[in-house]
Design an enzyme around this catalytic site. Structure first.
Site, PDB file in Angstrom:
ATOM      1  N   TYR A  65       0.853  -1.199   0.000  1.00  0.00           N
ATOM      2  CA  TYR A  65       0.000   0.000   0.000  1.00  0.00           C
ATOM      3  C   TYR A  65       0.878   1.234   0.000  1.00  0.00           C
ATOM      4  CZ  TYR A  65       0.829   1.172   4.941  1.00  0.00           C
ATOM      5  OH  TYR A  65       1.413   1.534   6.120  1.00  0.00           O
ATOM      6  N   CYS A  66       0.275   2.391  -0.379  1.00  0.00           N
ATOM      7  CA  CYS A  66       1.017   3.647  -0.300  1.00  0.00           C
ATOM      8  C   CYS A  66       0.100   4.740   0.228  1.00  0.00           C
ATOM      9  CB  CYS A  66       1.680   4.005  -1.623  1.00  0.00           C
ATOM     10  SG  CYS A  66       0.616   3.894  -3.074  1.00  0.00           S
ATOM     11  N   ARG A  67      -0.095   5.843  -0.565  1.00  0.00           N
ATOM     12  CA  ARG A  67      -0.829   6.967   0.029  1.00  0.00           C
ATOM     13  C   ARG A  67      -2.337   6.842  -0.077  1.00  0.00           C
ATOM     14  NH1 ARG A  67       3.428  11.029  -2.689  1.00  0.00           N
ATOM     15  NH2 ARG A  67       5.060  10.824  -1.110  1.00  0.00           N
ATOM     16  N   CYS A 108      -2.480   6.941  -5.696  1.00  0.00           N
ATOM     17  CA  CYS A 108      -1.027   6.915  -5.547  1.00  0.00           C
ATOM     18  C   CYS A 108      -0.499   5.706  -6.305  1.00  0.00           C
ATOM     19  CB  CYS A 108      -0.677   6.836  -4.068  1.00  0.00           C
ATOM     20  SG  CYS A 108       1.064   6.605  -3.772  1.00  0.00           S
ATOM     21  N   SER A 119       2.474   1.904  -5.003  1.00  0.00           N
ATOM     22  CA  SER A 119       2.168   0.498  -4.724  1.00  0.00           C
ATOM     23  C   SER A 119       1.934  -0.288  -6.018  1.00  0.00           C
ATOM     24  CB  SER A 119       0.950   0.393  -3.804  1.00  0.00           C
ATOM     25  OG  SER A 119      -0.173   1.008  -4.392  1.00  0.00           O
TER      26      SER A 119
END
Lengths: 228, 228
Positions: free
Chosen positions: B179-181, B185, B188
């Site tokens: 996962y990221c933001r 985003c 990921s």
DNA sequence: TGATTACTTAACCAACTAATTGAATAATTA
DNA sequence: TAATTATTCAATTAGTTGGTTAAGTAATCA
């Protein structure tokens, strides 16, 4: 041709900003809030928001291109409405944010209420509970179209403009809870002021149908009178 | 001097529009989204949002006057942060609205994912449940500052820029969720692409800490390594 | 003390916006 | 068919915005 990361981001944020642009003009927010009470024609919206018809039409066009409202031609009229419930929820979240972050908005409300001696601490949740339980007379003082488009179950419709003339319809003993469009709407303030002057026990509930619906509670529609 | 109804309304809607104006520029939304991952200096923000420092500073000033962000001078640097949690919740509700109303944004995402063969139906809630239950390895591919400012409990921090070099830290058998933001985003996406190419079983979770926190779930802070 | 670093501000320009006015369109009624 | 009504559109104006460049400020370091 595939997009670079930066192009993709820019495109996404440009789309998100369409929402922001739509609600960056005070009059457009006012139009949305009126529409959150039910569908309206251009003329009605212009009048309620204190705009020229041409100007209102242009603002509505902007709201249409950002997909927040839908328009439907009905004979000679064009009926505008919020595109869907998610718009109402968004309006509510904007209000919540503004209330929590902008001291100015709290100050404005306080000043306005104070000026008419209407400042009183009311426990919102407790008040809403009593309204739900039917422990009080619930008075909907919005224009009758808005009442018909959706109201709190069991509420009586007496538009603020007719209240003075129809006072005798209300029993004096029971407590009356008046509501209108929402926290920044002043019709219920006027209603409570009038009712108290005439000896009724009345309080204002600042939540409107938008809030009610957002909590997942039932909304009733129609005039109550049998139609056709 | 007391306000007329119209003056009061105009004043209220003008205040509400301050919020709208703040989020009517794509770059300001991008700045807010970066800040929703944790505090940052002006220089870092400018770089991440692809802005000149002067321009970033001006956008940040606008966000400061609409009270959505706070700034704190820390020696030679100025650290910006979201003013409070209500701003994050508002950002989320804007995304929800945009996703539900703007076909363009869904199309952009679909095209972008398709272009890198990353389209796959994932059951979001089921995936989040497995992440919560610790049934998978959770990989946080954001820059380490953002991980330190707050991450999903149990997540391993491997910034996307270091992923290639640190692949051997990851066990090959277990499934990896990156996962990221948040949903727009792309870090990921890149991570999953790389991991799969190297024979790992990896999927992307589009929700980030903003979503996690909005659901009332616990967020962990710090690097994990003992400091000082 | 002077240089460096991080940020803010001022001045400017091109692009955009809200509101006004008047004309155009489209559905309905006389 | 002509007149009326509700709405939109086009043209104009004053005011605002986003972005650039260059100068200014404030904290730190040599």
């Amino acid at each position: 041709m595939s997009l670079s990361h930066r192009q993709y981001k820019d495109a996404i944020y440009e789309q998100l900003a369409r929402i922001g642009k739509a609600v960056s003009a005070p009059k457009r927010i006012e139009l949305l809030e009126i529409l959150s009470q039910g569908p309206r024609t251009v003329e009605a919206l212009a009048k309620l928001a204190d705009l020229s018809v041409a100007n209102a039409s242009q603002h509505l066009k902007a709201l249409r291109t950002s997909r927040l409202v839908d328009a439907e031609k009905k004979g000679l009229f064009v009926e505008y409405r919020l595109a869907d419930d998610s718009v109402g929820r968004y309006l509510l979240s904007t209000q919540t944010l503004a209330d929590s972050r902008l001291a100015e908005i709290r100050q404005l409300t306080r000043d306005f209420l104070e000026a008419r001696g209407a400042l009183e601490p009311v426990n919102r949740d407790e008040l809403m509970r009593r309204v739900r339980e039917g422990e009080v007379i619930v008075l909907d003082v919005r224009p009758s179209e808005e009442y018909a488009a959706g109201h709190i179950p069991g509420a009586v419709s007496v538009p603020i403009s007719e209240l003075k003339a129809r006072l005798k319809e209300l029993p004096k003993g029971k407590e009356i809870v008046a509501y209108c469009r929402g926290p920044y709407c002043v019709m219920s303030i006027d209603a409570v002021e009038l009712l108290r002057k005439r000896g009724y026990r009345a309080v204002r509930m600042e939540q409107g149908v938008l809030d009610w619906r957002a909590r997942g509670w039932r909304i009733e529609a129609g005039t109550g009178k049998t139609k056709r």
